[in-house]
Motif scaffolding. Structure first.
Motif, mmCIF file in Angstrom:
data_model
loop_
_atom_site.group_PDB
_atom_site.id
_atom_site.type_symbol
_atom_site.label_atom_id
_atom_site.label_comp_id
_atom_site.label_asym_id
_atom_site.label_seq_id
_atom_site.Cartn_x
_atom_site.Cartn_y
_atom_site.Cartn_z
ATOM 1 N N TYR A 193 1.141 -6.670 11.090
ATOM 2 C CA TYR A 193 1.965 -7.015 9.558
ATOM 3 C C TYR A 193 2.236 -5.690 9.052
ATOM 4 O O TYR A 193 3.459 -5.159 8.539
ATOM 5 N N GLU A 194 1.407 -4.710 9.146
ATOM 6 C CA GLU A 194 1.566 -3.185 8.635
ATOM 7 C C GLU A 194 2.627 -2.551 9.413
ATOM 8 O O GLU A 194 3.323 -1.824 8.905
ATOM 9 N N GLU A 195 2.690 -2.958 10.746
ATOM 10 C CA GLU A 195 3.640 -2.174 11.494
ATOM 11 C C GLU A 195 5.108 -2.406 11.089
ATOM 12 O O GLU A 195 6.048 -1.835 11.053
ATOM 13 N N VAL A 196 5.203 -3.917 10.948
ATOM 14 C CA VAL A 196 6.537 -4.299 10.481
ATOM 15 C C VAL A 196 6.861 -3.870 9.159
ATOM 16 O O VAL A 196 7.995 -3.596 9.076
ATOM 17 N N LYS A 197 6.003 -3.642 8.281
ATOM 18 C CA LYS A 197 6.386 -3.262 6.769
ATOM 19 C C LYS A 197 6.902 -1.491 6.995
ATOM 20 O O LYS A 197 7.723 -1.222 6.431
ATOM 21 N N THR A 198 6.023 -0.948 8.062
ATOM 22 C CA THR A 198 6.401 0.493 8.155
ATOM 23 C C THR A 198 7.748 0.584 8.643
ATOM 24 O O THR A 198 8.788 1.317 8.191
ATOM 25 N N GLU A 199 8.056 -0.571 9.677
ATOM 26 C CA GLU A 199 9.411 -0.066 10.268
ATOM 27 C C GLU A 199 10.489 -0.436 9.258
ATOM 28 O O GLU A 199 11.619 0.119 9.351
ATOM 29 N N ARG A 200 10.216 -1.380 8.232
ATOM 30 C CA ARG A 200 11.397 -1.903 7.445
ATOM 31 C C ARG A 200 11.261 -0.818 6.356
ATOM 32 O O ARG A 200 12.042 -1.164 5.311
ATOM 33 N N SER A 201 10.350 0.046 6.286
ATOM 34 C CA SER A 201 10.095 1.032 4.769
ATOM 35 C C SER A 201 10.049 0.265 3.774
ATOM 36 O O SER A 201 10.708 0.497 2.713
ATOM 37 N N VAL A 202 9.101 -0.697 3.664
ATOM 38 C CA VAL A 202 8.826 -1.314 2.470
ATOM 39 C C VAL A 202 7.356 -1.267 2.437
ATOM 40 O O VAL A 202 6.471 -1.181 3.350
ATOM 41 N N ILE A 203 6.703 -1.731 1.083
ATOM 42 C CA ILE A 203 5.523 -1.960 0.799
ATOM 43 C C ILE A 203 5.049 -3.273 0.072
ATOM 44 O O ILE A 203 6.060 -3.743 -0.524
ATOM 45 N N ASP A 204 3.955 -3.673 -0.116
ATOM 46 C CA ASP A 204 3.850 -4.958 -0.723
ATOM 47 C C ASP A 204 3.090 -4.539 -1.974
ATOM 48 O O ASP A 204 2.687 -3.323 -2.388
ATOM 49 N N PHE A 205 2.811 -5.774 -2.886
ATOM 50 C CA PHE A 205 2.090 -5.326 -4.014
ATOM 51 C C PHE A 205 0.708 -4.827 -3.960
ATOM 52 O O PHE A 205 0.434 -3.900 -4.771
ATOM 53 N N GLU A 206 0.112 -5.137 -2.972
ATOM 54 C CA GLU A 206 -1.311 -4.599 -2.668
ATOM 55 C C GLU A 206 -1.260 -3.067 -2.339
ATOM 56 O O GLU A 206 -2.406 -2.007 -2.712
ATOM 57 N N ASP A 207 -0.311 -2.750 -1.639
ATOM 58 C CA ASP A 207 0.022 -1.291 -1.275
ATOM 59 C C ASP A 207 0.151 -0.547 -2.436
ATOM 60 O O ASP A 207 -0.287 0.729 -2.546
ATOM 61 N N VAL A 208 0.827 -1.007 -3.642
ATOM 62 C CA VAL A 208 0.950 -0.319 -4.809
ATOM 63 C C VAL A 208 -0.246 0.270 -5.368
ATOM 64 O O VAL A 208 -0.356 1.396 -5.480
ATOM 65 N N LEU A 209 -1.150 -0.824 -5.404
ATOM 66 C CA LEU A 209 -2.732 -0.247 -5.877
ATOM 67 C C LEU A 209 -3.512 0.518 -4.976
ATOM 68 O O LEU A 209 -4.019 1.530 -5.184
ATOM 69 N N LEU A 210 -3.099 0.181 -3.608
ATOM 70 C CA LEU A 210 -3.960 1.040 -2.625
ATOM 71 C C LEU A 210 -3.501 2.587 -2.540
ATOM 72 O O LEU A 210 -4.121 3.457 -2.494
ATOM 73 N N MET A 211 -2.103 2.764 -2.602
ATOM 74 C CA MET A 211 -1.536 3.928 -2.851
ATOM 75 C C MET A 211 -1.803 4.820 -3.979
ATOM 76 O O MET A 211 -2.141 5.817 -3.758
ATOM 77 N N LEU A 212 -1.668 3.956 -5.128
ATOM 78 C CA LEU A 212 -2.157 4.721 -6.328
ATOM 79 C C LEU A 212 -3.634 5.244 -6.145
ATOM 80 O O LEU A 212 -3.804 6.495 -6.445
ATOM 81 N N GLY A 213 -4.222 4.311 -5.801
ATOM 82 C CA GLY A 213 -5.858 4.687 -5.692
ATOM 83 C C GLY A 213 -6.160 5.843 -5.041
ATOM 84 O O GLY A 213 -6.714 6.896 -5.056
ATOM 85 N N ASP A 214 -5.434 5.792 -3.574
ATOM 86 C CA ASP A 214 -5.736 6.852 -2.830
ATOM 87 C C ASP A 214 -5.069 8.155 -3.340
ATOM 88 O O ASP A 214 -5.597 9.317 -2.940
ATOM 89 N N MET A 215 -4.005 8.068 -3.980
ATOM 90 C CA MET A 215 -3.327 9.144 -4.459
ATOM 91 C C MET A 215 -4.114 10.042 -5.515
ATOM 92 O O MET A 215 -4.462 11.272 -5.503
ATOM 93 N N LEU A 216 -4.792 9.338 -6.389
ATOM 94 C CA LEU A 216 -5.633 9.332 -7.369
ATOM 95 C C LEU A 216 -7.065 10.248 -6.861
ATOM 96 O O LEU A 216 -7.400 11.254 -7.363
ATOM 97 N N ALA A 217 -7.281 9.532 -5.650
ATOM 98 C CA ALA A 217 -8.684 10.064 -5.133
ATOM 99 C C ALA A 217 -8.494 11.303 -4.444
ATOM 100 O O ALA A 217 -9.421 11.958 -4.456
ATOM 101 N N SER A 218 -7.295 11.604 -3.870
ATOM 102 C CA SER A 218 -7.043 12.699 -3.080
ATOM 103 C C SER A 218 -6.149 13.801 -3.687
ATOM 104 O O SER A 218 -6.517 14.979 -3.053
ATOM 105 N N GLN A 219 -5.577 13.547 -4.619
ATOM 106 C CA GLN A 219 -4.735 14.655 -5.182
ATOM 107 C C GLN A 219 -5.100 15.001 -6.763
ATOM 108 O O GLN A 219 -4.959 14.336 -7.618
ATOM 109 N N ALA A 220 -6.356 15.791 -6.607
ATOM 110 C CA ALA A 220 -7.075 16.325 -8.029
ATOM 111 C C ALA A 220 -6.008 16.479 -9.100
ATOM 112 O O ALA A 220 -6.474 16.084 -10.321
ATOM 113 N N ASN A 221 -4.892 17.094 -8.988
ATOM 114 C CA ASN A 221 -4.186 17.549 -10.018
ATOM 115 C C ASN A 221 -3.441 16.427 -10.579
ATOM 116 O O ASN A 221 -3.017 16.279 -11.904
#
Length: 690
Positions: A193-221
């Motif tokens: 399922y994750e591979e299909v999303k990557t090929e289609r250049s889309v994210i799901d609603f859970e990815d919104v939270l995951l990506m923001l959380g990871d961004m805040l955790a890894s990007q101090a600025n």
């Protein structure tokens, strides 16, 4: 207590006036301006009022800058209501959003500088991608299987469980795999399922939270920028937070404790989606300095409804949830009619019987929009739809097409926008609205036909009613109405449509009605047959508790002994009502008398001796009779005799003194406070002149 933000005719502006509008427990919440704060709020206890007044009080006292406050909840409707209430309190600039809306806003803002280019498109529905992933794995799936697999993928992601950990995690908690599949297959599907999303250049609603959380955790600025912006956090419905949402919240906080959480473990009904009360139940352990406040004064329901709700959770092992006892509600409303329990021969008889009772309520003056029929599964709605239609009673099925997506609503708004350009200022706005909608097919009387024609009329009638409400509150123009509609559309906060609501118990969460029918209360439906573990059955009991506490005045529970007319009467009434269903032995249904407002003496509550001024009491009775005639309701709806006696004894001179009388809650203060204080003041002045 009304959930309608427009029930605040005299908006308090000063800091002290904001507090005066609250009961002692709500006031304690509002005054706890520094975190951590944990509010355990029972059903109907005014939690939204408490937290919005807390924010408003913080702004009025200078403790908060509005733009530094982020309030998150779980539905767009709840977020819209919170914004409306804050606006009515004179506070603007506060960000009140759902978790996903707040996260998407931040992710979209920072994506170009962290990743580059525009953010990817969001996949509104998982089904197409899940179906593609299944085909790649040569899995035989139908629409039901795709739906179940989509739900399982969502559960894994919000629970922060990766494909590599999925099989082991499910084994540890004895979680069954979706029907027809094993855990290893589902784990492979997660990866594909994750591979299909990557090929289609889309994210799901859970990815919104995951990506923001990871961004805040890894990007101090980036994290520093967000944390400088938001310094005070409020989380509503905290019992439903998922591990993923808690992860994002932790990144927002960055170790700070300026956090106020609000929830009720007894209303945890979404564990199948990954929601867990764990964070609410362990809040004090995670934050040892937390200030904990309990809201138990129920302003929504009559003592009869509250008694049943309390008794439902009073059985051994249910009253206690984790490390916190379940809240025992204290009724603030006057006594109402007894709860009705009805046994029918079959489903058809149950639907017909419920429709007949609905008809009697409407004939007696209850608005159709203040009546709901609630059931465990969506499949149960069909019988009630047919019965109501046969009875000539309009209805709407909650969970259907969204109000602002309906064609007649979109067309009506276009016509209203056109009319706004040339609206004559001397013509009242509601009159203009009626003129415009008449050209679109609206009429004063509803059409005789049912079905689509009636639904179109109901939609336009809702716009007419909204125009009337807005005009009654302020000198509103057509432009004001359009602005209100725009805000409602963005929050999916639809105006009231006149019709009986049909909804599942899950869909009813956060709503309330004057009359509620809980249908299908039989084993296999309540609890659902799929609830095989103790935890699942406990959640079904909480789901019934949520259904009961949706009712303000009238509550009717029923079940049918057979599915079909003439069928074998093999069904058994739900075990949850053992000892509560009338006629089941001595004391059935009266296990513990419900406490009312007089049983609770809060920190500021007054004690009444019963030695009241009879002349003032008679003046208050005359005032009450006049108000009751104005609203065309029984006199006790205004104030009970007991409350009038207490007012005649204490002679309150301010809102703060009036609210100390048991049973006089914020809703009563909003509606009758100024008027009843004037009666007391006039009586005292006239008495002193003599």
């Amino acid at each position: 207590m009304s959930d309608n933000p427009r029930s605040l005719p005299n908006v308090p502006r000063s800091a002290e006036a904001i507090l005066d509008a609250l009961d002692p427990d709500q006031r304690e919440v509002a005054e706890a301006l520094t975190g951590p704060v944990c509010v355990l709020a029972g059903a109907g206890t005014g939690k939204t009022r408490a937290i919005t007044h807390r924010i408003a009080y913080g702004v009025r006292t200078g403790m908060y800058t509005p733009t530094t406050v982020l309030a998150v909840t779980f539905t767009a409707r709840a977020a819209g209501e919170m914004r409306t209430r804050l606006r009515d309190l004179g506070v603007s600039g506060v960000q009140a959003r759902t978790f996903h809306a707040a996260a998407l806003r931040q992710l979209s803002f920072f994506w170009p500088q962290v990743i580059g280019g525009p953010p990817p498109r969001i996949l509104e529905h998982k089904a197409p991608a899940i179906g593609e992933a299944a085909r790649r794995l040569a899995l035989s799936v139908d629409r039901v299987a795709v739906r179940d697999l989509s739900s399982e993928v969502e559960w894994a992601k919000v629970s922060l469980i990766t494909a590599e950990d999925y099989e082991r995690a499910c084994t540890a908690i004895a979680r069954p795999a979706p029907g027809g599949f094993d855990h290893r297959t589902v784990a492979r599907l997660l990866t594909t399922y994750e591979e299909v999303k990557t090929e289609r250049s889309v994210i799901d609603f859970e990815d919104v939270l995951l990506m923001l959380g990871d961004m805040l955790a890894s990007q101090a600025n980036i994290a520093d920028t967000v944390r400088r912006q938001y310094r005070h956090f409020v989380v509503d419905e905290y019992q439903d937070v998922s591990p993923l949402q808690q992860f994002v919240l932790d990144q927002w906080l960055g170790g700070r404790e300026e956090l106020c959480v609000v929830g009720d473990p007894s209303q945890t009904i979404y564990s199948f989606t990954g929601a867990t009360p764990h964070h609410l139940l362990t809040f004090k352990k995670a934050h040892p300095t937390a200030h904990v406040v309990k809201l138990i004064r129920d302003y929504r329901s009559t003592p009869q409804v509250v008694e049943l709700a309390n008794n439902l959770l009073s059985v051994r092992g249910v009253r206690r949830s984790g490390s916190h006892p379940a809240l025992e509600l204290v009724a603030q409303r006057p006594a109402g009619p007894p709860v009705q329990f009805t046994t029918y021969d079959d489903d058809e008889s149950e639907a017909t019987g419920v429709a007949a009772r609905v008809g009697r309520l409407i004939a007696a003056g209850t608005s159709a929009s203040e009546i709901a029929v609630l059931y465990r599964t969506n499949a149960q709605s069909e019988g009630f739809e047919a019965a109501l239609a046969d009875a000539g009673i309009g209805y709407l099925v909650r969970g259907g097409e969204r109000f602002f997506a309906r064609r007649e609503v979109r067309d009506a708004i276009v016509l209203l926008r056109g009319a706004a350009r040339s609206a004559e200022p001397d013509i009242p706005m509601p009159t203009t609205v009626r003129d415009v909608l008449t050209s679109a097919g609206w009429s004063v009387a509803p059409p005789a036909a049912r079905g689509a024609a009636r639904e179109r009329w109901e939609s336009m009638q809702a716009l007419v009613a909204l125009a009337d409400d807005l005009a009654a509150k302020q000198q509103a123009t057509l432009a004001d109405l359009l602005m209100d509609l725009e805000e409602r559309a963005s929050a999916q906060h639809a105006p009231t449509v006149e019709g009986v609501t049909l909804a599942s118990l899950h869909a009813a969460k956060g709503l309330e009605w004057d009359a509620v029918f809980l249908a299908g209360m039989s084993e296999g439906l309540m609890p659902i047959s799929l609830a095989e573990t103790d935890e699942a059955v406990a959640e079904e009991r909480r789901l019934l508790y949520v259904g009961i506490t949706r009712a303000r005045v009238h509550l009717d529970l029923s079940f049918a002994k057979s599915r079909n007319p003439g069928g074998r009467a093999s069904r058994r009434r739900t075990r949850f009502l053992d000892g509560l269903w009338p006629g089941e032995g001595p004391g059935a249904g009266v296990r513990r008398p419900a406490r009312d407002a007089r049983d609770v003496v809060g920190r500021s509550a007054v004690k009444i001796s019963g030695d009241y001024d009879e002349a003032l009491y008679e003046a208050l009775r005359e005032w009450r009779l006049a108000r009751a005639k104005e609203i065309d309701r029984p006199a006790f709806v205004v104030f009970s005799n007991t409350i009038l006696e207490a007012i005649a004894e204490t002679r309150p001179t301010s809102v703060s003194e009036l609210v100390r009388i048991g049973g006089v809650g914020p809703s009563k203060i909003d509606t009758y406070g100024a008027s009843v204080l004037e009666v007391v003041k006039t009586f005292v002045e006239n008495s002193s002149d003599k």
